[in-house]
Write a protein that holds these residues in place. Structure first.
Motif, PDB file in Angstrom:
ATOM      1  N   ILE A  61     -14.117 -45.056  27.488  1.00  0.00           N
ATOM      2  CA  ILE A  61     -13.083 -45.006  27.824  1.00  0.00           C
ATOM      3  C   ILE A  61     -13.636 -45.341  29.837  1.00  0.00           C
ATOM      4  O   ILE A  61     -14.589 -44.180  30.323  1.00  0.00           O
ATOM      5  N   THR A  62     -12.892 -46.399  31.046  1.00  0.00           N
ATOM      6  CA  THR A  62     -13.599 -46.328  32.291  1.00  0.00           C
ATOM      7  C   THR A  62     -12.635 -45.436  32.637  1.00  0.00           C
ATOM      8  O   THR A  62     -12.868 -46.064  34.401  1.00  0.00           O
ATOM      9  N   GLU A  63     -11.949 -45.584  32.904  1.00  0.00           N
ATOM     10  CA  GLU A  63     -10.119 -45.022  33.978  1.00  0.00           C
ATOM     11  C   GLU A  63      -9.643 -43.974  33.038  1.00  0.00           C
ATOM     12  O   GLU A  63      -9.068 -44.140  32.157  1.00  0.00           O
ATOM     13  N   THR A  64      -8.868 -42.976  34.069  1.00  0.00           N
ATOM     14  CA  THR A  64      -7.787 -42.165  32.884  1.00  0.00           C
ATOM     15  C   THR A  64      -8.770 -41.031  33.123  1.00  0.00           C
ATOM     16  O   THR A  64      -9.553 -41.074  32.166  1.00  0.00           O
ATOM     17  N   SER A  65      -8.072 -39.550  32.320  1.00  0.00           N
ATOM     18  CA  SER A  65      -8.400 -38.580  32.172  1.00  0.00           C
ATOM     19  C   SER A  65      -7.372 -38.311  30.733  1.00  0.00           C
ATOM     20  O   SER A  65      -5.626 -39.149  31.160  1.00  0.00           O
ATOM     21  N   GLY A  66      -6.637 -37.690  29.482  1.00  0.00           N
ATOM     22  CA  GLY A  66      -6.304 -37.284  28.973  1.00  0.00           C
ATOM     23  C   GLY A  66      -6.717 -36.763  27.535  1.00  0.00           C
ATOM     24  O   GLY A  66      -7.109 -35.805  27.609  1.00  0.00           O
ATOM     25  N   LYS A  67      -5.900 -36.686  26.293  1.00  0.00           N
ATOM     26  CA  LYS A  67      -5.922 -36.251  25.228  1.00  0.00           C
ATOM     27  C   LYS A  67      -6.354 -37.595  24.384  1.00  0.00           C
ATOM     28  O   LYS A  67      -5.502 -38.569  23.494  1.00  0.00           O
ATOM     29  N   ALA A  68      -7.402 -36.450  23.625  1.00  0.00           N
ATOM     30  CA  ALA A  68      -8.387 -37.955  22.044  1.00  0.00           C
ATOM     31  C   ALA A  68      -7.711 -37.462  20.822  1.00  0.00           C
ATOM     32  O   ALA A  68      -7.525 -36.153  20.841  1.00  0.00           O
ATOM     33  N   PHE A  69      -7.385 -38.205  20.005  1.00  0.00           N
ATOM     34  CA  PHE A  69      -6.867 -37.818  18.725  1.00  0.00           C
ATOM     35  C   PHE A  69      -8.131 -38.834  17.972  1.00  0.00           C
ATOM     36  O   PHE A  69      -8.271 -39.787  17.437  1.00  0.00           O
ATOM     37  N   VAL A  70      -8.804 -37.836  16.782  1.00  0.00           N
ATOM     38  CA  VAL A  70     -10.047 -38.916  16.348  1.00  0.00           C
ATOM     39  C   VAL A  70     -10.060 -38.029  14.801  1.00  0.00           C
ATOM     40  O   VAL A  70     -10.280 -36.663  14.606  1.00  0.00           O
ATOM     41  N   PRO A  76     -10.257 -33.202  24.958  1.00  0.00           N
ATOM     42  CA  PRO A  76     -10.004 -33.729  25.992  1.00  0.00           C
ATOM     43  C   PRO A  76     -10.859 -35.456  26.202  1.00  0.00           C
ATOM     44  O   PRO A  76     -11.353 -35.249  25.866  1.00  0.00           O
ATOM     45  N   PHE A  77     -10.828 -36.188  27.228  1.00  0.00           N
ATOM     46  CA  PHE A  77     -11.102 -37.328  27.659  1.00  0.00           C
ATOM     47  C   PHE A  77     -11.723 -37.401  28.939  1.00  0.00           C
ATOM     48  O   PHE A  77     -10.303 -37.404  29.690  1.00  0.00           O
ATOM     49  N   GLN A  78     -12.169 -38.093  29.326  1.00  0.00           N
ATOM     50  CA  GLN A  78     -12.012 -38.615  30.927  1.00  0.00           C
ATOM     51  C   GLN A  78     -13.461 -40.033  31.197  1.00  0.00           C
ATOM     52  O   GLN A  78     -13.886 -40.728  30.116  1.00  0.00           O
ATOM     53  N   ASN A  92      -6.456 -42.643  18.627  1.00  0.00           N
ATOM     54  CA  ASN A  92      -5.649 -42.726  19.314  1.00  0.00           C
ATOM     55  C   ASN A  92      -6.621 -42.040  20.482  1.00  0.00           C
ATOM     56  O   ASN A  92      -6.799 -40.938  20.606  1.00  0.00           O
ATOM     57  N   TRP A  93      -6.312 -41.968  21.581  1.00  0.00           N
ATOM     58  CA  TRP A  93      -6.228 -42.610  23.506  1.00  0.00           C
ATOM     59  C   TRP A  93      -4.579 -42.179  24.371  1.00  0.00           C
ATOM     60  O   TRP A  93      -5.002 -43.272  24.596  1.00  0.00           O
ATOM     61  N   ILE A  94      -4.761 -40.680  24.144  1.00  0.00           N
ATOM     62  CA  ILE A  94      -3.392 -40.627  25.347  1.00  0.00           C
ATOM     63  C   ILE A  94      -3.742 -40.652  26.942  1.00  0.00           C
ATOM     64  O   ILE A  94      -3.941 -39.086  26.952  1.00  0.00           O
TER      65      ILE A  94
END
Length: 315
Positions: A61-70, A76-78, A92-94
């Motif tokens: 991920i190079t932009e934004t943050s949100g929720k990751a599903f693995v 969270p991701f950022q 999935n990454w939302i």
């Protein structure tokens, strides 16, 4: 009740082949590449959905943050978030903070198949050190402190072809295999089903995940969702647990608590206000679920986040 579809009835491989025909974001058609395929796409995109495929996927991920599903992991991701998913591991990454115009370059992705590497490792001893890495990837692996290195590798791989590309890719795999700062994400080695049944399951789960994440504050009825899919509640419960590794209630609670974490880090809203914003109907239940899932209270989580980042991320 007629069930609404957020996407046309296309499988993920079909979607990726469609997007591979466009070079605007650096897509590569499979016929133009060898073992390694590079992708880059933004958010929103039809490719951003709960899905699985035969390839390993290294996702930066190079932009934004949100929720990751693995698999059965929700977190969270950022920017800088780097994950290797194994074959048929749902993911999935939302993004939750994408600008109105979208984030055109959110993802940098490398995909590759298992069999060519496994066969080559039988004859090339040097490749065997990567097999343990690939075994761990069945759970999904998050790597820390490698984002700049990963982006540099991606850019080099994207710019080359043939033997030179393979060499740079092997160097990248060696860096990942030697990285000691990582964690495994999914507690179970989930694998999406092959064929039309698996595609339909991914479509259904993607729609449910989108409804949960897009309508956190609204009550969600398992009975209503089961009826829309023509299932009894007990059958829907088994279906959802098999697809996500979580019961429906646990999955919703994980999504809501992780959204609460996002708000605790990125806003100064009162904890009681955050409780209702993410869909809980009383503070006591919110605090109990938060402690159960995160191992600490919301106020302690906020204190630790502020200590780690120096201030709330909203500032």
């Amino acid at each position: 009740m007629n069930r609404k579809r957020s996407l046309p009835r296309q499988t993920q491989p079909e979607l990726e082949r469609d997007f591979a025909r466009s070079t605007s974001l650096g897509y590569e058609a499979p016929e133009d590449t060898g073992l390694v395929r590079c992708l880059a796409h933004g958010f929103p995109s039809p490719l951003v959905r709960w899905h699985f495929h035969e390839e390993y996927e290294l996702h930066l991920i190079t932009e934004t943050s949100g929720k990751a599903f693995v698999g059965d992991w929700i977190g969270p991701f950022q920017p800088g978030h780097l994950v290797l998913c194994g074959p048929r591991l749902p993911h999935n990454w939302i993004s939750l903070d994408a600008p109105a115009a979208g984030a055109a370059g959110r993802d940098r992705v490398i995909q590759f198949l298992h069999e060519p590497i496994a066969r080559a490792a039988e004859q090339i001893p040097e490749l065997r050190e990567v097999l343990q890495l690939l075994e761990r990837a069945k759970h999904g692996i998050e790597f820390f402190g490698m984002s700049e290195q990963a982006l540099a590798h991606w850019n080099e791989i994207k710019a080359t072809r043939g033997l030179r590309r393979l060499g740079i890719f092997c160097e990248f795999l060696a860096d990942l295999a030697q990285c000691a700062d990582y964690r495994l994400l999914s507690s179970v080695q989930m694998q999406g089903e092959h064929g039309p049944a698996g595609d339909a399951q991914a479509d259904h789960v993607n729609e449910i995940v989108q409804r949960i994440t897009n309508n956190l504050a609204e009550p969600l009825s398992m009975a209503e969702l089961a009826a829309e899919l023509g299932m009894s509640e007990s059958r829907f419960s088994r279906y959802f647990k098999r697809a996500t590794g979580n019961s429906f209630t646990d999955f919703v609670n994980h999504v809501r608590i992780n959204s609460a974490c996002h708000l605790l880090m990125q806003s100064e809203h009162l904890i009681a206000d955050i409780c209702y914003q993410v869909g809980f109907n009383n503070v006591a239940n919110f605090n109990r679920r938060f402690l159960e899932i995160k191992g600490m209270t919301p106020s302690e989580f906020r204190r630790q986040a502020e200590a780690r980042f120096g201030a709330t991320l909203a500032q």
